[in-house]
Design a protein around this motif. Structure first.
Motif, short mmCIF file in Angstrom:
data_model
loop_
_atom_site.label_atom_id
_atom_site.label_comp_id
_atom_site.label_asym_id
_atom_site.label_seq_id
_atom_site.Cartn_x
_atom_site.Cartn_y
_atom_site.Cartn_z
N ALA A 102 11.20 41.00 62.67
CA ALA A 102 10.72 41.07 61.30
C ALA A 102 9.67 42.18 61.19
O ALA A 102 8.78 42.28 62.04
N PHE A 103 9.78 43.00 60.16
CA PHE A 103 8.89 44.14 59.96
C PHE A 103 8.07 43.96 58.69
O PHE A 103 8.63 43.65 57.63
N VAL A 104 6.77 44.14 58.78
CA VAL A 104 5.91 44.25 57.61
C VAL A 104 5.46 45.70 57.54
O VAL A 104 4.74 46.18 58.43
N LEU A 105 5.91 46.41 56.51
CA LEU A 105 5.67 47.85 56.40
C LEU A 105 4.71 48.13 55.25
O LEU A 105 4.76 47.48 54.20
N GLU A 106 3.85 49.11 55.46
CA GLU A 106 2.93 49.53 54.42
C GLU A 106 3.59 50.57 53.53
O GLU A 106 4.31 51.45 54.02
N GLU A 107 3.38 50.45 52.25
CA GLU A 107 3.88 51.45 51.30
C GLU A 107 3.44 52.85 51.75
O GLU A 107 2.28 53.08 52.07
N GLY A 108 4.41 53.77 51.80
CA GLY A 108 4.11 55.13 52.22
C GLY A 108 4.34 55.39 53.69
O GLY A 108 4.16 56.52 54.16
N VAL A 130 4.24 45.92 51.91
CA VAL A 130 2.99 45.58 51.23
C VAL A 130 2.37 46.84 50.64
O VAL A 130 2.77 47.96 51.00
N GLN A 131 1.42 46.66 49.78
CA GLN A 131 0.81 47.81 49.09
C GLN A 131 0.09 48.73 50.08
O GLN A 131 -0.37 48.30 51.14
N ARG A 132 0.00 49.98 49.70
CA ARG A 132 -0.70 50.97 50.50
C ARG A 132 -2.14 50.49 50.79
O ARG A 132 -2.84 50.02 49.89
N GLY A 133 -2.53 50.59 52.05
CA GLY A 133 -3.87 50.16 52.44
C GLY A 133 -3.98 48.70 52.82
O GLY A 133 -5.05 48.25 53.23
N LYS A 134 -2.87 47.95 52.72
CA LYS A 134 -2.90 46.52 53.03
C LYS A 134 -2.40 46.19 54.43
O LYS A 134 -2.30 45.02 54.80
N ALA A 135 -2.06 47.20 55.22
CA ALA A 135 -1.59 46.98 56.59
C ALA A 135 -1.83 48.25 57.38
O ALA A 135 -2.09 49.31 56.81
N ASP A 136 -1.70 48.15 58.69
CA ASP A 136 -1.88 49.33 59.56
C ASP A 136 -0.56 50.05 59.78
O ASP A 136 -0.18 50.36 60.91
N GLY A 137 0.16 50.30 58.71
CA GLY A 137 1.42 51.03 58.81
C GLY A 137 2.60 50.13 59.05
O GLY A 137 3.53 50.06 58.25
N CYS A 138 2.59 49.43 60.20
CA CYS A 138 3.75 48.62 60.58
C CYS A 138 3.33 47.49 61.49
O CYS A 138 2.63 47.70 62.48
N TYR A 139 3.73 46.28 61.16
CA TYR A 139 3.59 45.12 62.03
C TYR A 139 5.00 44.65 62.40
O TYR A 139 5.92 44.71 61.57
N VAL A 140 5.16 44.17 63.60
CA VAL A 140 6.47 43.68 64.06
C VAL A 140 6.31 42.28 64.63
O VAL A 140 5.42 42.03 65.44
N THR A 141 7.17 41.37 64.19
CA THR A 141 7.23 40.03 64.77
C THR A 141 8.62 39.82 65.36
O THR A 141 9.63 40.03 64.67
N THR A 142 8.67 39.46 66.62
CA THR A 142 9.95 39.22 67.27
C THR A 142 10.00 37.79 67.79
O THR A 142 9.01 37.23 68.25
N PRO A 168 6.00 56.50 56.96
CA PRO A 168 7.06 57.50 57.14
C PRO A 168 8.36 56.90 57.68
O PRO A 168 8.35 56.17 58.68
N ILE A 169 9.46 57.21 57.03
CA ILE A 169 10.77 56.73 57.48
C ILE A 169 11.08 57.27 58.88
O ILE A 169 11.68 56.58 59.71
N ALA A 170 10.63 58.49 59.17
CA ALA A 170 10.87 59.05 60.49
C ALA A 170 10.20 58.21 61.58
O ALA A 170 10.78 57.99 62.66
N ASP A 171 9.01 57.72 61.32
CA ASP A 171 8.33 56.85 62.29
C ASP A 171 9.05 55.52 62.43
O ASP A 171 9.15 54.96 63.53
N LEU A 172 9.56 55.00 61.30
CA LEU A 172 10.30 53.74 61.35
C LEU A 172 11.58 53.90 62.16
O LEU A 172 11.94 53.02 62.95
N ARG A 173 12.27 55.02 61.98
CA ARG A 173 13.48 55.28 62.79
C ARG A 173 13.12 55.36 64.28
O ARG A 173 13.85 54.86 65.13
#
Length: 241
Positions: free
Chosen positions: A120-126, A158-170, A128-133
């Motif tokens: 499961a991914f929690v992504l911050e608005e903005g 989540v909204q911009r500024g509400k996370a550190d870019g990307c959180y991952v839960t496995t 980069p798709i390249a980093d996600l890939r």
């Protein structure tokens, strides 16, 4: 100290440990602190005082790295973990392979053969798709090395500024193919502790990459799947329990 005195001492230590385990944990803080997520005593107290108290059941009570589930036709281990790391990319790895390897290893230390993962991914608005890939590719490569498959998942933004870019839960499921029961309850005074490599290498690597330490060092994270090593160890020296 003679053997009888040593044995008596060990019994006393075990009795103290059991009494401590039976005591109801006391959470004195009124708000969550960073210490509650650091994996130490504060984390343990929070887990026992809030989550274990709310969800108490025989599968959860041991509070091991995974829950052992008897399905009648066989035993499985289920585990889950959330990964929050800064920076997301560091020498030797990134949040993606760290998430896969961490979940695989939680299954392995319970004696299970890792089989399937969810992500499961929690992504911050903005973000980069390249980093996600790059993170997804890293996870796919780590899963292939470990012989597991990512079979389901979820994504939230989540909204911009509400996370550190990307959180991952496995979460992971593994098969218990040996008649073993591993966990904290089986540890006894005098047991040997075997480590897979230098203690703290991953943590120090991340801290240097983040700039927390004013030093330069040629270090890389040792994140790696350990299920094959654990399986070889169990084959060589099967536990009694």
């Amino acid at each position: 100290m003679n053997d009888e005195a040593v044995a008596s001492r060990e019994v006393q230590v075990l009795e103290r440990i059991e009494r401590a385990r039976r005591r109801r944990p006391k959470l004195t803080e009124e708000r969550v602190t960073l210490a509650h997520g650091a994996g130490g005593k504060a984390s343990r107290t929070l887990i026992e005082a809030v989550f274990a108290d709310a969800f108490r059941n025989p599968a959860l009570d041991p509070l091991d790295d995974g829950a052992t589930l008897d399905l009648g036709t066989g035993r499985l281990v289920l585990t889950t973990d959330a990964y929050v790391v800064s920076p997301l990319f560091f020498p030797g790895g990134d949040i993606g392979d760290l998430a896969v390897n961490g979940t695989v290893n939680d299954l392995a230390v319970c004696g299970a053969r890792p089989m399937y993962l969810s992500a499961a991914f929690v992504l911050e608005e903005g973000f980069p798709i390249a980093d996600l890939r790059r993170i997804a590719a890293s996870m796919a490569a780590a899963a292939e090395r470990a012989g597991v498959r990512v079979v389901t998942g979820d994504t939230k933004v989540v909204q911009r500024g509400k996370a550190d870019g990307c959180y991952v839960t496995t979460s992971g499921v593994g098969a218990l193919e040996r008649p073993v029961t591993l966990g904290d309850a089986q540890v006894r005074p005098g047991d040997a502790v075997i480590v897979s490599g230098p203690i703290g290498e991953h943590g120090i690597t991340v801290m240097i990459a983040r700039g927390d330490l004013d030093i330069e060092a040629d270090l890389t994270s040792d994140t790696a799947p350990l299920h094959d090593a654990v399986a070889a160890l169990l084959d060589a020296a099967p536990p009694c329990g």
